[in-house]
Design a protein around this motif. Structure first.
Motif, PDB file in Angstrom:
ATOM      1  N   LEU A 122       3.882  -2.657   9.000  1.00 48.28           N
ATOM      2  CA  LEU A 122       2.900  -3.462   8.366  1.00 48.28           C
ATOM      3  C   LEU A 122       3.731  -4.508   7.129  1.00 48.28           C
ATOM      4  CD1 LEU A 122       1.371  -1.306   5.621  1.00 48.28           C
ATOM      5  CD2 LEU A 122       1.914  -0.463   7.632  1.00 48.28           C
ATOM      6  N   SER A 123       3.280  -5.470   6.907  1.00 46.92           N
ATOM      7  CA  SER A 123       4.073  -6.224   5.788  1.00 46.92           C
ATOM      8  C   SER A 123       3.209  -5.924   4.343  1.00 46.92           C
ATOM      9  CB  SER A 123       4.051  -7.659   5.939  1.00 46.92           C
ATOM     10  OG  SER A 123       2.700  -8.245   6.138  1.00 46.92           O
ATOM     11  N   PHE A 124       3.913  -5.826   3.323  1.00 46.42           N
ATOM     12  CA  PHE A 124       3.501  -5.377   2.043  1.00 46.42           C
ATOM     13  C   PHE A 124       3.686  -6.541   1.135  1.00 46.42           C
ATOM     14  CE2 PHE A 124       2.585  -2.827  -1.743  1.00 46.42           C
ATOM     15  CZ  PHE A 124       2.012  -1.790  -1.422  1.00 46.42           C
ATOM     16  N   VAL A 125       2.519  -7.218   0.828  1.00 52.08           N
ATOM     17  CA  VAL A 125       2.869  -8.447   0.046  1.00 52.08           C
ATOM     18  C   VAL A 125       2.364  -8.314  -1.676  1.00 52.08           C
ATOM     19  CG1 VAL A 125       2.290 -10.998   0.075  1.00 52.08           C
ATOM     20  CG2 VAL A 125       2.728  -9.791   2.215  1.00 52.08           C
ATOM     21  N   TRP A 126       3.568  -8.649  -2.215  1.00 49.53           N
ATOM     22  CA  TRP A 126       3.097  -8.403  -3.776  1.00 49.53           C
ATOM     23  C   TRP A 126       3.142  -9.740  -4.430  1.00 49.53           C
ATOM     24  CZ3 TRP A 126       3.196  -3.619  -5.522  1.00 49.53           C
ATOM     25  CH2 TRP A 126       3.910  -2.327  -5.113  1.00 49.53           C
ATOM     26  N   GLY A 127       2.034  -9.898  -5.080  1.00 45.57           N
ATOM     27  CA  GLY A 127       1.894 -11.096  -5.948  1.00 45.57           C
ATOM     28  C   GLY A 127       2.777 -10.812  -7.240  1.00 45.57           C
ATOM     29  N   PRO A 128       3.082 -11.654  -8.145  1.00 45.07           N
ATOM     30  CA  PRO A 128       3.866 -11.620  -9.174  1.00 45.07           C
ATOM     31  C   PRO A 128       3.155 -10.334 -10.179  1.00 45.07           C
ATOM     32  CG  PRO A 128       3.412 -13.932  -9.058  1.00 45.07           C
ATOM     33  CD  PRO A 128       2.668 -13.177  -7.867  1.00 45.07           C
ATOM     34  N   GLY A 129       4.117  -9.389 -10.606  1.00 41.15           N
ATOM     35  CA  GLY A 129       3.639  -8.397 -11.537  1.00 41.15           C
ATOM     36  C   GLY A 129       2.803  -7.355 -10.826  1.00 41.15           C
ATOM     37  N   GLN A 130       2.470  -7.345  -9.645  1.00 36.93           N
ATOM     38  CA  GLN A 130       1.523  -6.526  -9.140  1.00 36.93           C
ATOM     39  C   GLN A 130       2.073  -5.131  -9.030  1.00 36.93           C
ATOM     40  OE1 GLN A 130      -0.206  -8.312  -5.900  1.00 36.93           O
ATOM     41  NE2 GLN A 130      -1.679  -9.761  -7.072  1.00 36.93           N
ATOM     42  N   SER A 131       1.249  -3.989  -8.941  1.00 33.00           N
ATOM     43  CA  SER A 131       1.891  -2.554  -8.901  1.00 33.00           C
ATOM     44  C   SER A 131       0.473  -1.777  -7.948  1.00 33.00           C
ATOM     45  CB  SER A 131       2.020  -1.963 -10.017  1.00 33.00           C
ATOM     46  OG  SER A 131       0.723  -1.974 -10.921  1.00 33.00           O
TER      47      SER A 131
ATOM     48  N   ASP B  23      -2.506 -12.055  -2.700  1.00 31.35           N
ATOM     49  CA  ASP B  23      -3.907 -12.289  -3.178  1.00 31.35           C
ATOM     50  C   ASP B  23      -3.646 -12.408  -4.604  1.00 31.35           C
ATOM     51  OD1 ASP B  23      -6.768 -11.225  -2.723  1.00 31.35           O
ATOM     52  OD2 ASP B  23      -6.003 -10.552  -4.717  1.00 31.35           O
ATOM     53  N   PRO B  24      -4.261 -13.005  -5.216  1.00 32.14           N
ATOM     54  CA  PRO B  24      -3.963 -13.443  -6.920  1.00 32.14           C
ATOM     55  C   PRO B  24      -4.268 -11.971  -7.663  1.00 32.14           C
ATOM     56  CG  PRO B  24      -5.929 -14.449  -6.331  1.00 32.14           C
ATOM     57  CD  PRO B  24      -5.157 -14.333  -4.887  1.00 32.14           C
ATOM     58  N   ARG B  25      -5.280 -11.104  -7.058  1.00 32.35           N
ATOM     59  CA  ARG B  25      -5.383  -9.979  -7.818  1.00 32.35           C
ATOM     60  C   ARG B  25      -4.881  -8.494  -7.578  1.00 32.35           C
ATOM     61  NH1 ARG B  25     -11.301 -10.089  -5.939  1.00 32.35           N
ATOM     62  NH2 ARG B  25     -10.013 -10.877  -4.434  1.00 32.35           N
ATOM     63  N   HIS B  26      -4.676  -8.333  -6.088  1.00 32.59           N
ATOM     64  CA  HIS B  26      -4.203  -7.147  -5.669  1.00 32.59           C
ATOM     65  C   HIS B  26      -2.680  -7.263  -4.569  1.00 32.59           C
ATOM     66  CE1 HIS B  26      -7.795  -5.278  -7.306  1.00 32.59           C
ATOM     67  NE2 HIS B  26      -8.432  -6.082  -6.836  1.00 32.59           N
ATOM     68  N   TYR B  27      -2.067  -6.341  -4.531  1.00 39.04           N
ATOM     69  CA  TYR B  27      -1.224  -6.362  -3.308  1.00 39.04           C
ATOM     70  C   TYR B  27      -1.826  -6.367  -2.196  1.00 39.04           C
ATOM     71  CZ  TYR B  27      -1.828  -1.396  -3.102  1.00 39.04           C
ATOM     72  OH  TYR B  27      -2.357  -0.269  -3.006  1.00 39.04           O
ATOM     73  N   ARG B  28      -1.220  -6.716  -1.014  1.00 40.17           N
ATOM     74  CA  ARG B  28      -2.037  -6.695   0.158  1.00 40.17           C
ATOM     75  C   ARG B  28      -0.943  -6.105   1.419  1.00 40.17           C
ATOM     76  NH1 ARG B  28      -4.984 -12.294   1.719  1.00 40.17           N
ATOM     77  NH2 ARG B  28      -7.014 -11.959   0.821  1.00 40.17           N
ATOM     78  N   GLN B  29      -1.774  -5.569   2.290  1.00 39.71           N
ATOM     79  CA  GLN B  29      -1.081  -5.021   3.451  1.00 39.71           C
ATOM     80  C   GLN B  29      -1.636  -5.245   4.691  1.00 39.71           C
ATOM     81  OE1 GLN B  29      -0.320  -0.363   2.770  1.00 39.71           O
ATOM     82  NE2 GLN B  29      -1.924  -0.971   1.594  1.00 39.71           N
ATOM     83  N   TYR B  30      -0.726  -6.041   5.566  1.00 42.61           N
ATOM     84  CA  TYR B  30      -0.911  -6.623   6.834  1.00 42.61           C
ATOM     85  C   TYR B  30      -0.434  -5.803   7.930  1.00 42.61           C
ATOM     86  CZ  TYR B  30      -2.004 -10.922   3.911  1.00 42.61           C
ATOM     87  OH  TYR B  30      -2.339 -11.898   3.148  1.00 42.61           O
ATOM     88  N   LEU B  31      -1.141  -5.398   8.777  1.00 38.66           N
ATOM     89  CA  LEU B  31      -0.689  -4.652  10.042  1.00 38.66           C
ATOM     90  C   LEU B  31      -0.010  -5.946  11.029  1.00 38.66           C
ATOM     91  CD1 LEU B  31      -0.936  -1.972  11.555  1.00 38.66           C
ATOM     92  CD2 LEU B  31      -3.035  -2.894  12.934  1.00 38.66           C
ATOM     93  N   LEU B  32       1.170  -5.367  11.209  1.00 35.17           N
ATOM     94  CA  LEU B  32       1.862  -6.124  12.091  1.00 35.17           C
ATOM     95  C   LEU B  32       1.824  -5.531  13.674  1.00 35.17           C
ATOM     96  CD1 LEU B  32       5.092  -6.752   9.768  1.00 35.17           C
ATOM     97  CD2 LEU B  32       3.080  -8.159  10.244  1.00 35.17           C
ATOM     98  N   TYR B  33       2.078  -4.123  13.739  1.00 45.61           N
ATOM     99  CA  TYR B  33       2.246  -3.543  14.904  1.00 45.61           C
ATOM    100  C   TYR B  33       1.299  -2.215  14.660  1.00 45.61           C
ATOM    101  CZ  TYR B  33       3.501  -1.642  19.279  1.00 45.61           C
ATOM    102  OH  TYR B  33       3.574  -0.860  20.552  1.00 45.61           O
TER     103      TYR B  33
END
Ligand code: FE2
Length: 189
Positions: free
Chosen positions: A77-86, A57-67
Motif C-alpha cells: 500500500l501507499s501511505f500518504v501523509w498530509g503536512p503535520g499528520q500522525s 486528505d486534509p484531515r487524516h493520513y490515507r492508505q491506498y491498496l496498491l496490490y
C-alpha cells in the motif's frame, strides 16, 4: 481485484511482487532481509506510483491498496501523509516493511511495561526517502508514526504479511488502554 483499484499494477511494482513471492515461505527473517532489499530497489525510482494513490486528505493520513495477493499472504500500500499528520500508537500483528518514497517520516517505538502501560523504546527513528524499516511482533510491533514535515506531503510504501486493511489490530493510549482497530483502505469500499 486489481481492476477494482482503478489502475493496472505498475511494472516496477510487478517486479517487486515477482521478487517477493518466492520468499513468502522462507520465514520472517529471510522475508525481512531480502524483502527490504527489493523494496529499496522499488523506492529508488519515484516515477511509478499512480496519482490516484498519492492524494492526501486534509484531515487524516490515507492508505491506498496498491496490490493484494490473491491468497491474502501479503499486501502493498501507499501511505500518504498530509503536512503535520500522525498515526495513533498502534500495532500490526504481522511482519511489515515500511519504506519511504517521498519526504520523510518519524517513528517512535513503544514497549509495554509490567503494569501494562506503554513507554517510548529508544529514540525516534527518522526514515528518509529510499530507506526501509521493519516491524513485527518479533522485532517490535508497537509504534507511533509522524510525517517529518509540517509543510509538505510525505509518502511511504508499506508491505505487510497479510491483507493488512482487514487485519484485527489495536490502537493504544499511553496508559496502555487498547481499542480494536481495522485500518481499511481509502480506495476500497
Ligand atoms: Fe505502523
Amino acid at each position: 481485484m486489481v481492476q477494482a483499484l482503478g489502475f493496472d499494477t505498475p511494472p516496477r511494482l510487478r517486479h517487486f511482487i515477482d521478487g517477493l513471492e518466492p520468499l513468502l515461505d522462507a520465514g520472517e527473517q529471510r522475508i525481512v532481509e531480502r524483502g527490504s532489499a527489493l523494496l529499496r530497489e522499488l523506492l529508488a525510482h519515484d516515477d511509478w506510483l499512480p496519482q490516484s494513490a498519492a492524494l492526501p486528505d486534509p484531515r487524516h493520513y490515507r492508505q491506498y491498496l496498491l496490490y493484494r495477493d490473491p491468497a491474502a499472504r501479503f499486501s502493498v500500500l501507499s501511505f500518504v501523509w498530509g503536512p503535520g499528520q500522525s498515526t495513533p500508537i498502534h500495532d500490526h500483528t504481522v511482519w511489515g516493511l515500511v519504506g519511504l518514497l517521498r519526504g520523510a517520516e518519524v517513528s517512535q517505538d513503544y514497549v509495554r511495561g509490567a503494569d501494562g502501560t506503554l513507554a517510548p523504546d529508544g529514540p525516534p527513528l527518522r526514515l528518509e526517502a529510499g530507506a526501509v524499516a521493519a516491524v513485527s511482533p518479533a522485532l517490535g510491533d508497537i509504534h507511533q508514526v509522524f510525517n517529518a514535515y509540517d509543510d509538505r506531503i510525505s509518502i511511504g510504501i508499506h508491505v505487510y504479511g497479510a491483507d493488512i486493511g482487514a487485519v484485527d489490530r489495536s490502537i493504544f493510549s499511553a496508559d496502555g488502554g487498547r481499542k480494536p482497530f481495522r485500518s481499511g483502505y481509502a480506495n476500497i469500499g
